[in-house]
Motif scaffolding. Structure first.
Motif, PDB file in Angstrom:
ATOM      1  N   TRP A 125       2.185  -3.551  -9.091  1.00  0.00           N
ATOM      2  CA  TRP A 125       2.149  -2.097  -8.920  1.00  0.00           C
ATOM      3  C   TRP A 125       3.434  -1.454  -9.447  1.00  0.00           C
ATOM      4  O   TRP A 125       3.452  -0.264  -9.795  1.00  0.00           O
ATOM      5  N   ALA A 126       4.517  -2.238  -9.505  1.00  0.00           N
ATOM      6  CA  ALA A 126       5.791  -1.690  -9.981  1.00  0.00           C
ATOM      7  C   ALA A 126       5.797  -1.466 -11.488  1.00  0.00           C
ATOM      8  O   ALA A 126       6.609  -0.687 -11.991  1.00  0.00           O
ATOM      9  N   VAL A 127       4.899  -2.154 -12.204  1.00  0.00           N
ATOM     10  CA  VAL A 127       4.932  -2.081 -13.669  1.00  0.00           C
ATOM     11  C   VAL A 127       4.609  -0.681 -14.192  1.00  0.00           C
ATOM     12  O   VAL A 127       5.378  -0.132 -14.997  1.00  0.00           O
ATOM     13  N   PRO A 128       3.479  -0.043 -13.795  1.00  0.00           N
ATOM     14  CA  PRO A 128       3.216   1.296 -14.338  1.00  0.00           C
ATOM     15  C   PRO A 128       4.289   2.308 -13.946  1.00  0.00           C
ATOM     16  O   PRO A 128       4.626   3.190 -14.740  1.00  0.00           O
ATOM     17  N   LEU A 129       4.848   2.162 -12.743  1.00  0.00           N
ATOM     18  CA  LEU A 129       5.926   3.067 -12.334  1.00  0.00           C
ATOM     19  C   LEU A 129       7.160   2.854 -13.214  1.00  0.00           C
ATOM     20  O   LEU A 129       7.823   3.819 -13.615  1.00  0.00           O
ATOM     21  N   THR A 130       7.442   1.589 -13.511  1.00  0.00           N
ATOM     22  CA  THR A 130       8.582   1.273 -14.384  1.00  0.00           C
ATOM     23  C   THR A 130       8.353   1.806 -15.789  1.00  0.00           C
ATOM     24  O   THR A 130       9.270   2.358 -16.418  1.00  0.00           O
ATOM     25  N   MET A 131       7.129   1.640 -16.306  1.00  0.00           N
ATOM     26  CA  MET A 131       6.808   2.134 -17.646  1.00  0.00           C
ATOM     27  C   MET A 131       7.005   3.648 -17.723  1.00  0.00           C
ATOM     28  O   MET A 131       7.567   4.168 -18.693  1.00  0.00           O
ATOM     29  N   LEU A 132       6.531   4.355 -16.686  1.00  0.00           N
ATOM     30  CA  LEU A 132       6.654   5.814 -16.686  1.00  0.00           C
ATOM     31  C   LEU A 132       8.117   6.232 -16.606  1.00  0.00           C
ATOM     32  O   LEU A 132       8.563   7.136 -17.332  1.00  0.00           O
ATOM     33  N   LEU A 133       8.876   5.568 -15.735  1.00  0.00           N
ATOM     34  CA  LEU A 133      10.294   5.894 -15.598  1.00  0.00           C
ATOM     35  C   LEU A 133      11.052   5.565 -16.877  1.00  0.00           C
ATOM     36  O   LEU A 133      11.931   6.322 -17.311  1.00  0.00           O
ATOM     37  N   ARG A 134      10.711   4.432 -17.499  1.00  0.00           N
ATOM     38  CA  ARG A 134      11.354   4.067 -18.766  1.00  0.00           C
ATOM     39  C   ARG A 134      11.069   5.099 -19.850  1.00  0.00           C
ATOM     40  O   ARG A 134      11.945   5.456 -20.650  1.00  0.00           O
ATOM     41  N   MET A 135       9.826   5.578 -19.891  1.00  0.00           N
ATOM     42  CA  MET A 135       9.471   6.585 -20.886  1.00  0.00           C
ATOM     43  C   MET A 135      10.324   7.835 -20.701  1.00  0.00           C
ATOM     44  O   MET A 135      10.823   8.431 -21.666  1.00  0.00           O
ATOM     45  N   ALA A 136      10.517   8.221 -19.432  1.00  0.00           N
ATOM     46  CA  ALA A 136      11.346   9.384 -19.142  1.00  0.00           C
ATOM     47  C   ALA A 136      12.802   9.120 -19.528  1.00  0.00           C
ATOM     48  O   ALA A 136      13.457   9.967 -20.152  1.00  0.00           O
ATOM     49  N   LEU A 137      13.321   7.949 -19.168  1.00  0.00           N
ATOM     50  CA  LEU A 137      14.712   7.615 -19.493  1.00  0.00           C
ATOM     51  C   LEU A 137      14.939   7.553 -21.001  1.00  0.00           C
ATOM     52  O   LEU A 137      15.982   7.994 -21.506  1.00  0.00           O
ATOM     53  N   LEU A 185      -3.163  -2.347 -17.276  1.00  0.00           N
ATOM     54  CA  LEU A 185      -3.506  -3.739 -16.966  1.00  0.00           C
ATOM     55  C   LEU A 185      -2.825  -4.186 -15.676  1.00  0.00           C
ATOM     56  O   LEU A 185      -3.434  -4.883 -14.844  1.00  0.00           O
ATOM     57  N   ALA A 186      -1.583  -3.783 -15.486  1.00  0.00           N
ATOM     58  CA  ALA A 186      -0.854  -4.157 -14.274  1.00  0.00           C
ATOM     59  C   ALA A 186      -1.528  -3.590 -13.027  1.00  0.00           C
ATOM     60  O   ALA A 186      -1.581  -4.252 -11.975  1.00  0.00           O
ATOM     61  N   VAL A 187      -2.056  -2.365 -13.134  1.00  0.00           N
ATOM     62  CA  VAL A 187      -2.787  -1.773 -12.008  1.00  0.00           C
ATOM     63  C   VAL A 187      -4.002  -2.634 -11.669  1.00  0.00           C
ATOM     64  O   VAL A 187      -4.283  -2.911 -10.499  1.00  0.00           O
ATOM     65  N   GLY A 188      -4.719  -3.090 -12.720  1.00  0.00           N
ATOM     66  CA  GLY A 188      -5.866  -3.941 -12.500  1.00  0.00           C
ATOM     67  C   GLY A 188      -5.492  -5.260 -11.842  1.00  0.00           C
ATOM     68  O   GLY A 188      -6.167  -5.736 -10.916  1.00  0.00           O
ATOM     69  N   VAL A 189      -4.403  -5.864 -12.304  1.00  0.00           N
ATOM     70  CA  VAL A 189      -3.940  -7.132 -11.740  1.00  0.00           C
ATOM     71  C   VAL A 189      -3.561  -6.944 -10.273  1.00  0.00           C
ATOM     72  O   VAL A 189      -3.917  -7.747  -9.405  1.00  0.00           O
TER      73      VAL A 189
END
Length: 201
Positions: A58-70, A160-164
């Motif tokens: 569950w941390a992966v999509p949050l990390t991806m979104l935060l990385r995109m912002a950063l 995919l991470a959400v699905g996993v």
């Protein structure tokens, strides 16, 4: 071909007030770049810990979104607040590649995943970014063409991470990886072709 990267200007407009605030407080573009790298390495390492599976995904999509912002923030600090530097250019490219590898490689450990498909995706992603950078060396602009650019990969792996994390599993995941690999090959070709076309024009 269209890419999620195309919506970047609208995303930057949302972030601009916060970026101005960071600049006023003395936060530098390079600090933001390194923070994004540190976040990716931390989450990537956590994905390797069996005791946290599968909920840690569950941390992966949050990390991806935060990385995109950063990533958007560091670029805006550099361009709009006089923080561009040679070191920043190097960090921007290298940290993105390392961050992607740190977040994508753990997917190879999923029970139904084919190790070599995931490794192939990571290698192809590195080559695609290299193709974008090499364009500058031949006199073209930095290429961000799709269909599987950095933002697109982040979206797919985040979904995919959400699905996993929700417990999805099966051999279908390798069909997804194979499709990603094919789209990355098209991306590499597109970046090379368009760089050459830009130079010839």
């Amino acid at each position: 071909m269209a890419s999620i990267y195309d919506i970047k200007p609208a995303f930057q407009n949302l972030l601009r007030p916060g970026v101005r605030c960071l600049a006023e407080r003395g936060v530098t573009a390079n600090q933001i770049t390194l923070a994004a790298l540190g976040l990716s390495l931390l989450v990537g390492a956590a994905l390797f810990y069996p005791g946290w599976q599968p909920g840690i995904y569950w941390a992966v999509p949050l990390t991806m979104l935060l990385r995109m912002a950063l990533n958007a923030i560091d670029g805006m600090l550099a361009r709009e607040h006089g923080m561009q530097s040679a070191l920043g250019g190097i960090l921007n490219e290298l940290c993105d590649v390392v961050s992607d590898a740190a977040l994508y490689l753990p997917f190879a450990l999923l029970p139904d995943a084919n190790l070599w498909l995931v490794v192939g995706i990571v290698i192809a992603a590195i080559i695609s970014e290299m193709a974008g950078v090499v364009a500058v060396q031949i006199g073209a602009s930095r290429r961000y063409d799709g269909p599987m650019g950095k933002s697109d990969r982040a979206f797919v792996f985040g979904a995919l991470a959400v699905g996993v994390a929700a417990g999805w599993s099966g051999a279908w995941i390798n069909w997804l990886f194979a499709a990603l690999l094919l789209l990355l090959a098209v991306t590499i070709l597109n970046r090379c072709r368009r760089a050459l076309a830009e130079v010839h024009a």
